[in-house]
Design an enzyme around this catalytic site. Structure first.
Site, PDB file in Angstrom:
ATOM      1  N   HIS A   1       1.009  -1.255   0.082  1.00 22.35           N
ATOM      2  CA  HIS A   1      -0.052   0.102   0.118  1.00 22.35           C
ATOM      3  C   HIS A   1       0.871   1.259  -0.034  1.00 22.35           C
ATOM      4  O   HIS A   1       0.523   2.244  -0.669  1.00 22.35           O
ATOM      5  CB  HIS A   1      -1.005   0.153   1.215  1.00 22.35           C
ATOM      6  CG  HIS A   1      -1.713  -1.113   1.377  1.00 22.35           C
ATOM      7  ND1 HIS A   1      -1.624  -2.136   2.276  1.00 22.35           N
ATOM      8  CD2 HIS A   1      -3.075  -1.278   0.744  1.00 22.35           C
ATOM      9  CE1 HIS A   1      -2.832  -2.813   2.141  1.00 22.35           C
ATOM     10  NE2 HIS A   1      -3.484  -2.471   1.130  1.00 22.35           N
TER      11      HIS A   1
ATOM     12  N   SER B   1      -2.899  -8.243   3.160  1.00 17.39           N
ATOM     13  CA  SER B   1      -3.241  -8.218   4.572  1.00 17.39           C
ATOM     14  C   SER B   1      -3.627  -9.482   4.824  1.00 17.39           C
ATOM     15  O   SER B   1      -3.525  -9.957   6.072  1.00 17.39           O
ATOM     16  CB  SER B   1      -4.458  -7.388   4.591  1.00 17.39           C
ATOM     17  OG  SER B   1      -4.168  -5.819   4.083  1.00 17.39           O
TER      18      SER B   1
END
Length: 284
Positions: free
Chosen positions: A37, A186
Site C-alpha cells: 500500500h 493483509s
C-alpha cells in the site's frame, strides 16, 4: 494530515484544493496497510499535489462465507503509515456512511468478471465496481492508484472508467513482495508459521511459469498442467484456479504471448491467496 469519516468532509476538502488549482490522487484500500500500500502512496505523492487514502472494508464485495467479519483492521496503524507517506487526507467511513438505509444501486460488468476470481466469488466484482465508483464520485481524483497483485480488479476498473467515461486516470503499480518472494497481502497475517512457509509455492510456481515460457515450446495447456502439478506437491496448498489469460480481456489463451498473464488463487490452509505475473515481460 486529517482523518475524516464523512463524505461531506471529503467533498469540502476537495473543493478547497480544486479552487487552489491542485491535482488530486486517490489510493483506495481496505486498510491494515503494508509496504505494498505504501508503494502506491509514494507514487501518488510524487505525481500529485494532494493525496487521499480511503480505508474501508467494503461489505458488499464479500460473499456470505468469506472473511468480512475477521478481515484485519487497525486504524491507528494505518493512520501512522499514511502520515509517514505524506498523505493529506484519510477517508475512513463507517458502513452506514457509504451505504445508507435502502441502498439498492450497483455497478456491474460482464466479460472481464466471468473468469478467475469471478467464478468463485460471483458477487465480488459488483461490490468492487460499486464502491470504487462511489469513491471516484466522492473524491473526484485526477489519478487513482491500484496494485497489480489484484490484476483482474485492475483490468476491470480500467474498463469501467473507459466504458462509463469517468474522468480519472487509473494507474497500476508493481506487486511488492517480501524478501522471500511472497506477495504482500493483509491476509498474510492469517498464516501460521508453517503455512507462511508453504505460501511460497505461489511465487515459486510463477518463477517456474516464467522459466518455462522463456524456454519456449510450451502451449498454455502444457504450461498450466506443469504449474498445477507443482502446486499440488505442497500438502498445505489447495488450488482455486491457475490460469493463463489475456491481460486485457481476462479470457483464457491457448498460446503464450507478451500479453499473457498467469494468475492463480490458492488456499494455504484456510487462507486464500492470489498472485500473478506477466511471464514474457509484457505490461499490465
Amino acid at each position: 494530515m486529517k482523518v475524516v469519516k464523512t463524505i461531506q468532509e471529503v467533498k469540502d476538502a476537495v473543493q478547497v484544493w480544486r479552487a487552489e488549482g491542485q491535482d488530486i490522487a486517490l489510493v483506495p484500500t481496505m486498510g491494515f496497510l503494508h509496504n505494498g500500500h505504501k508503494s502506491l502512496m509514494d507514487k501518488a505523492r510524487k505525481e500529485n499535489d494532494k493525496v487521499v487514502v480511503s480505508i474501508f472494508v467494503n461489505p458488499i464485495q464479500f460473499g456470505p462465507n468469506e472473511d468480512f467479519a475477521t478481515y484485519p483492521r487497525d486504524l491507528e496503524h494505518d493512520r501512522a503509515v499514511c502520515e509517514a507517506a505524506g498523505v493529506d487526507l484519510v477517508f475512513a467511513p463507517e458502513k452506514e456512511e457509504m451505504y445508507k438505509d435502502g441502498f439498492c444501486s450497483f455497478v456491474g460488468m460482464n466479460v472481464l468478471t466471468e473468469e478467475l476470481c469471478g467464478k468463485s466469488r460471483p458477487c465480488h466484482f459488483q461490490g468492487v465496481c460499486t464502491v470504487v465508483s462511489k469513491l471516484f464520485n466522492i473524491v473526484t481524483p485526477d489519478r487513482a492508484y491500484f496494485g497489480q497483485k489484484d490484476a483482474q480488479q485492475l483490468a476491470i476498473i480500467k474498463r469501467m472508467v473507459l466504458d462509463l467515461n469517468m474522468n480519472v486516470k487509473v494507474i497500476g503499480c508493481p506487486i511488492i513482495r517480501e524478501a522471500d518472494g511472497l506477495a504482500m497481502s493483509s491476509r498474510n497475517t492469517y498464516l501460521s508459521a508453517e503455512e507462511r512457509k508453504a505460501a511460497l509455492i505461489l511465487s515459486q510456481t510463477l518463477d517456474l511459469a516464467e522459466k518455462m515460457a522463456k524456454e519456449g515450446g510450451y502451449d498454455a495447456k502444457s504450461l498450466l498442467n506443469a504449474l498445477k502439478k507443482n502446486i499440488e506437491a505442497e500438502p498445505l496448498a489447495r488450488i482455486d484456479y491457475v490460469e493463463a489469460v489475456n491481460v486485457l480481456t481476462m479470457k483464457p489463451v491457448e498460446e503464450l504471448s507478451e500479453s499473457t498473464l498467469v494468475a492463480m488463487a490458492v488456499y494455504i490452509g484456510k487462507t486464500r491467496l492470489i498472485d500473478n505475473r506477466m511471464i514474457l515481460g509484457g505490461e499490465q
